[in-house]
Design a protein around this motif. Structure first.
Motif, short mmCIF file in Angstrom:
data_model
loop_
_atom_site.label_atom_id
_atom_site.label_comp_id
_atom_site.label_asym_id
_atom_site.label_seq_id
_atom_site.Cartn_x
_atom_site.Cartn_y
_atom_site.Cartn_z
N ARG A 260 155.02 57.35 82.17
CA ARG A 260 154.07 57.29 81.15
C ARG A 260 153.85 56.07 80.50
N LEU A 261 154.61 54.86 80.49
CA LEU A 261 154.39 53.47 80.14
C LEU A 261 153.35 53.16 81.13
N LEU A 262 153.67 53.28 82.43
CA LEU A 262 152.76 52.63 83.42
C LEU A 262 151.42 53.35 83.46
N LEU A 263 151.35 54.70 82.84
CA LEU A 263 150.00 55.12 82.90
C LEU A 263 149.32 54.53 81.62
N MET A 264 150.03 54.20 80.74
CA MET A 264 149.35 53.53 79.44
C MET A 264 148.78 52.21 79.85
N LEU A 265 149.83 51.28 80.52
CA LEU A 265 149.24 50.06 80.97
C LEU A 265 147.98 50.00 81.80
N GLY A 266 148.01 51.24 82.86
CA GLY A 266 146.82 51.49 83.73
C GLY A 266 145.60 51.60 82.94
N LEU A 366 148.28 59.07 74.28
CA LEU A 366 149.38 58.75 75.01
C LEU A 366 150.55 58.12 74.29
N ALA A 367 149.99 57.16 73.57
CA ALA A 367 151.03 56.11 72.84
C ALA A 367 151.57 57.11 71.59
N ALA A 368 150.73 58.15 70.97
CA ALA A 368 151.13 59.06 69.83
C ALA A 368 152.38 59.79 70.53
N ARG A 369 152.06 60.44 71.92
CA ARG A 369 152.96 61.27 72.24
C ARG A 369 154.21 60.51 72.42
N VAL A 371 155.45 57.98 71.14
CA VAL A 371 156.26 57.74 69.62
C VAL A 371 157.07 58.85 69.21
N ARG A 372 156.15 60.05 69.41
CA ARG A 372 156.85 61.41 69.04
C ARG A 372 158.19 61.74 70.04
N ASN A 373 158.32 61.34 71.17
CA ASN A 373 159.22 61.46 72.06
C ASN A 373 160.37 60.79 71.80
N ARG A 374 160.22 59.46 71.08
CA ARG A 374 161.17 58.56 70.99
C ARG A 374 161.82 58.90 69.58
N LYS A 375 161.36 59.76 68.69
CA LYS A 375 162.21 59.99 67.42
C LYS A 375 162.86 61.17 67.59
#
Length: 375
Positions: A260-266, A366-369, A371-375
């Protein structure tokens, strides 16, 4: 690679062929390209399901590649946009038939630990064809004084070579033909077996496709800036050189960092490309925009395939790729038609500003998801 050489020799010239030779407007180009690319992606849902059911992926791929090869002569004799639409439709049906079985076949024969690299390598070879084709087209356009149809006839040759190579050189893996009666994948029971993570990947892929319309508009943007006709294919050469060089390293990176992080950077290079192309049609701006577009494609296309393969059960892999491409196909149709309408009604800058807006929205989701996954 061979089929991409054949296809891109034609596709790198087709938008300008339609506007300059056949007199089409940008909206028509968007409709034809949107219908064509959406058809390819939508057909994949059926070919993927059938490949899971019959457990014979190779011969579905042969059928798809054969249809692509047989469609190529139609471009050379086209006298109206209707002919072009018919040829694109047949060609893309072939692409749709072969796509999901081919990707499932790659997943079948690769170790999960190296799957990102495998899809990255496949994407690199695809992209080598995607820039070799326009490069050959550029040389032939120069030698033959901008004779579009002659170039289209030459493109027929590598298409049929690809079919012959597939028939002779590819062997179906043993585990893809396992015994036992398979369950037909397109059923409510089978689809329930696809996990939530897979459906999230499918939604993310559709959102990203909505932000990335047909590459025909990249060609039109460069031609609008005064690029000579014989140099028009170089637009896709530049983009695909960057794509080819970056795809395999990004594939390796996909095996070493959160997807997911790589997709956001892409997504960031796509936003930058859209803003540059919206700013000006001058060659330096277009060149920079094309390079960033290639980086985006390299970072995301192989990654999305890897994410689908990782989240879908092995027995439903073809179906999973098919449904993923169905969602992406609908998004591609909407995006390309909207791009053409904006181009004609408001101007080219509006098309690329809209692309940047959709890409930014996808990034925020993607960023919102995350953040939710890390909570």
């Amino acid at each position: 690679m061979l089929m991409d050489i054949s296809s891109e020799m034609i596709h790198s010239l087709l938008p300008v062929f339609m506007t300059v030779i056949l007199g089409a407007i940008a909206t028509i180009v968007g409709i034809i390209e949107g219908v064509a690319e959406a058809t390819a992606l939508i057909v994949k849902v059926f070919s993927g399901a059938v490949s899971d059911y019959v457990r014979k992926r190779k011969w579905l791929a042969v059928l798809g590649y054969s249809m692509g090869a047989l469609a190529k002569p139609m471009f050379a004799v086209a006298t109206t946009t209707g002919w072009v639409l018919s040829a694109r439709f047949i060609d893309r049906i072939g692409k749709g038939i072969r796509g999901a079985p081919r990707d499932a076949l790659i997943a079948d024969v690769t170790d999960p630990a190296n799957r990102g690299a495998a899809f990255g390598l496949r994407q690199s070879l695809d992209t080598v064809g995607a820039f070799a084709g326009p490069l050959i087209a550029t040389g032939l356009m120069l030698v033959w004084a901008n004779d579009f149809r002659a170039v289209f006839w030459v493109a027929v040759v590598p298409g049929f070579m690809a079919v012959a190579l597939l028939i002779v050189g590819v062997r179906e893996p043993d585990h893809a033909t396992a015994s036992g009666k398979p369950e037909f994948p397109v059923s409510r029971t089978a689809l329930r077996k696809l996990p939530a993570a897979y459906w999230w990947v499918t939604a993310a892929g559709a959102a990203l496709t909505l932000a990335r319309f047909s590459e025909a508009f990249l060609v039109l943007r460069a031609q609008q800036g005064g690029l000579a006709l014989f140099l028009v294919p170089m637009v896709l050469v530049l983009m695909n050189v960057v794509y080819a060089v970056c795809a395999y390293p990004f594939g390796i990176l996909a095996d070493r960092m959160p997807h997911r992080l790589l997709l956001m950077l892409g997504i960031l290079p796509l936003i930058g490309a859209d803003l540059l192309l919206a700013h000006s049609d001058a060659l330096p701006w277009v060149t920079a925009g094309l390079a960033l577009w290639g980086v985006h494609m390299a970072a995301t296309q192989g990654l999305m395939a890897t994410m689908v393969a990782d989240t879908a059960p092995a027995s439903l892999r073809g179906t999973a790729f098919g449904i993923f491409n169905l969602a992406s196909g609908i998004a591609m149709l909407i995006a390309s038609v909207l791009a053409g309408v904006l181009w004609d009604r408001i101007g080219p800058a509006a098309t690329f500003h809209a692309g940047a807006l959709f890409a930014g929205a996808a990034l925020l989701l993607l960023a919102a998801r995350e953040v939710r996954n890390r909570k």
